[in-house]
Design an enzyme around this catalytic site. Structure first.
Site, short mmCIF file in Angstrom:
data_model
loop_
_atom_site.label_atom_id
_atom_site.label_comp_id
_atom_site.label_asym_id
_atom_site.label_seq_id
_atom_site.Cartn_x
_atom_site.Cartn_y
_atom_site.Cartn_z
N HIS A 118 0.85 -1.20 0.00
CA HIS A 118 0.00 0.00 0.00
C HIS A 118 0.88 1.24 0.00
O HIS A 118 2.10 1.16 0.09
CB HIS A 118 -0.98 -0.01 1.17
CG HIS A 118 -0.36 0.07 2.54
ND1 HIS A 118 0.40 -0.95 3.07
CD2 HIS A 118 -0.39 1.04 3.50
CE1 HIS A 118 0.80 -0.62 4.29
NE2 HIS A 118 0.34 0.59 4.57
N HIS A 126 1.46 3.94 1.95
CA HIS A 126 2.00 4.69 3.07
C HIS A 126 3.53 4.73 3.02
O HIS A 126 4.17 3.73 2.72
CB HIS A 126 1.51 4.11 4.40
CG HIS A 126 0.07 4.42 4.66
ND1 HIS A 126 -0.70 3.70 5.55
CD2 HIS A 126 -0.76 5.37 4.15
CE1 HIS A 126 -1.92 4.20 5.57
NE2 HIS A 126 -1.98 5.20 4.74
N ASP A 158 5.93 4.71 5.12
CA ASP A 158 6.76 3.78 5.89
C ASP A 158 6.83 2.40 5.25
O ASP A 158 7.58 1.54 5.70
CB ASP A 158 6.27 3.68 7.34
CG ASP A 158 4.85 3.19 7.47
OD1 ASP A 158 4.01 3.52 6.61
OD2 ASP A 158 4.54 2.47 8.46
N HIS A 159 6.10 2.21 4.15
CA HIS A 159 6.16 0.95 3.42
C HIS A 159 6.80 1.10 2.04
O HIS A 159 7.21 0.10 1.45
CB HIS A 159 4.76 0.35 3.26
CG HIS A 159 4.19 -0.14 4.56
ND1 HIS A 159 4.10 -1.47 4.88
CD2 HIS A 159 3.71 0.54 5.63
CE1 HIS A 159 3.58 -1.59 6.09
NE2 HIS A 159 3.33 -0.38 6.56
N HIS A 211 -7.66 -0.67 5.47
CA HIS A 211 -6.63 0.25 5.97
C HIS A 211 -6.43 1.38 4.96
O HIS A 211 -6.40 2.56 5.32
CB HIS A 211 -5.33 -0.53 6.19
CG HIS A 211 -4.20 0.28 6.72
ND1 HIS A 211 -4.20 0.83 7.98
CD2 HIS A 211 -3.00 0.62 6.16
CE1 HIS A 211 -3.07 1.48 8.18
NE2 HIS A 211 -2.32 1.37 7.08
N ASP A 244 -0.52 -3.75 6.37
CA ASP A 244 -1.14 -3.22 7.59
C ASP A 244 -2.61 -3.59 7.69
O ASP A 244 -3.38 -2.89 8.36
CB ASP A 244 -0.98 -1.70 7.64
CG ASP A 244 0.45 -1.27 7.94
OD1 ASP A 244 1.30 -2.14 8.14
OD2 ASP A 244 0.69 -0.05 7.96
N HIS A 301 4.22 -4.43 10.93
CA HIS A 301 4.64 -3.74 12.16
C HIS A 301 4.76 -4.72 13.33
O HIS A 301 4.11 -5.77 13.36
CB HIS A 301 3.63 -2.66 12.54
CG HIS A 301 3.63 -1.48 11.63
ND1 HIS A 301 4.44 -0.39 11.82
CD2 HIS A 301 2.90 -1.23 10.51
CE1 HIS A 301 4.21 0.49 10.85
NE2 HIS A 301 3.29 0.00 10.05
#
Length: 254
Positions: free
Chosen positions: A53, A55, A57-58, A111, A128, A166
């Site tokens: 996805h 975001h 942080d990914h 999400h 996530d 995570h």
């Protein structure tokens, strides 16, 4: 195939999958430097990047890794992911020659609306959407969408390894225990998690079978979770029960 969880940022996991010949695929590289270090340390050659996805942080390290290694980037068809070279869709099969592995793409909105999972080699990379003992927040999707996504993941073989994005398991376990305090499998899993974290070890991957026995977000139809939901504004259908669980987790003081 060998699976390596790479801790990154504050609590992310980047997943590195490689064969004995040293050919590797990386999933959700939020940081390029972490991946580069692991490739060198393990004598690996990066062959592809998978993103679940949009975001940061990914995906934060995807462009740099793709440029450095000249590899394809598979990701949801979402304009917010600019490093994509191969957009993927629900039901698509991706085949790699090195490492020799196949992944089926599953759309799992909730999400985010364009979130996908990759299923192959006995593994599900679920980003996530599904966490150990928990699930992701609903930033874009509805409770009905997220529950449908979790239902879809629940149909995978029970020995499938859940590889999430995570290290949230300890906090998730504390909430889960308030929902099902009499769940012996959950109590044992929480004890295992505490021991792993005390040693600085990851709590994932974990089998889907374990999650089906312990994760309240996969257990909205069980008697104990249903009863808890009825006392926490979750009266009605299973979507209402799921929504009550997710709302309670959002405000839970872990």
């Amino acid at each position: 195939m060998h699976l390596i969880p790479l801790p990154a940022l504050s609590d992310n996991y980047i997943w590195l999958l490689h064969d004995d010949a040293g050919d590797a695929i990386v999933v959700d590289p939020g940081e390029a430097q972490v991946v580069e270090g692991a490739l060198v340390a393990n004598g690996l050659q990066l062959r592809a990047i998978l993103l679940t996805h949009h975001h940061l942080d990914h995906i934060g390290g995807a462009a740099a890794l793709a440029s450095q290694h000249d590899v394809p980037v598979y990701a949801p068809d979402d304009g917010r992911i600019t490093a994509t070279t191969h957009p993927v869709a629900d039901g698509q099969r991706i085949e790699f020659a090195a490492p020799r592995v196949e992944f089926d793409t599953i759309a799992i909105p909730g999400h985010t609306l364009s979130h996908v999972a990759y299923v192959g080699a006995g593994i599900v990379f679920c980003g996530d959407t599904l966490f150990s003992l928990g699930c992701g927040r609903l930033f874009e999707g509805s409770p009905a969408q997220m529950l449908a996504s979790l239902d879809h993941l629940s149909t995978l073989p029970e020995d499938t390894l859940v590889c999430c994005g995570h290290e949230y398991t300890q906090a998730n376990g504390r909430f889960a225990h308030t929902v099902e305090p009499a769940n012996a499998a959950l109590t044992a899993r929480c004890q295992e998690v505490d021991q792993l974290r005390a040693q600085g070890l990851p709590t994932v991957p974990v089998s889907l079978a374990s999650e089906l026995a312990t994760n309240p977000f996969l257990r909205v139809d069980s008697d104990d979770v249903s009863s808890w939901c009825e006392h926490h504004d979750g009266r009605g259908d299973r979507v209402a029960r799921f929504a009550a669980l997710r709302h309670a987790k959002n405000t839970f003081a872990a």
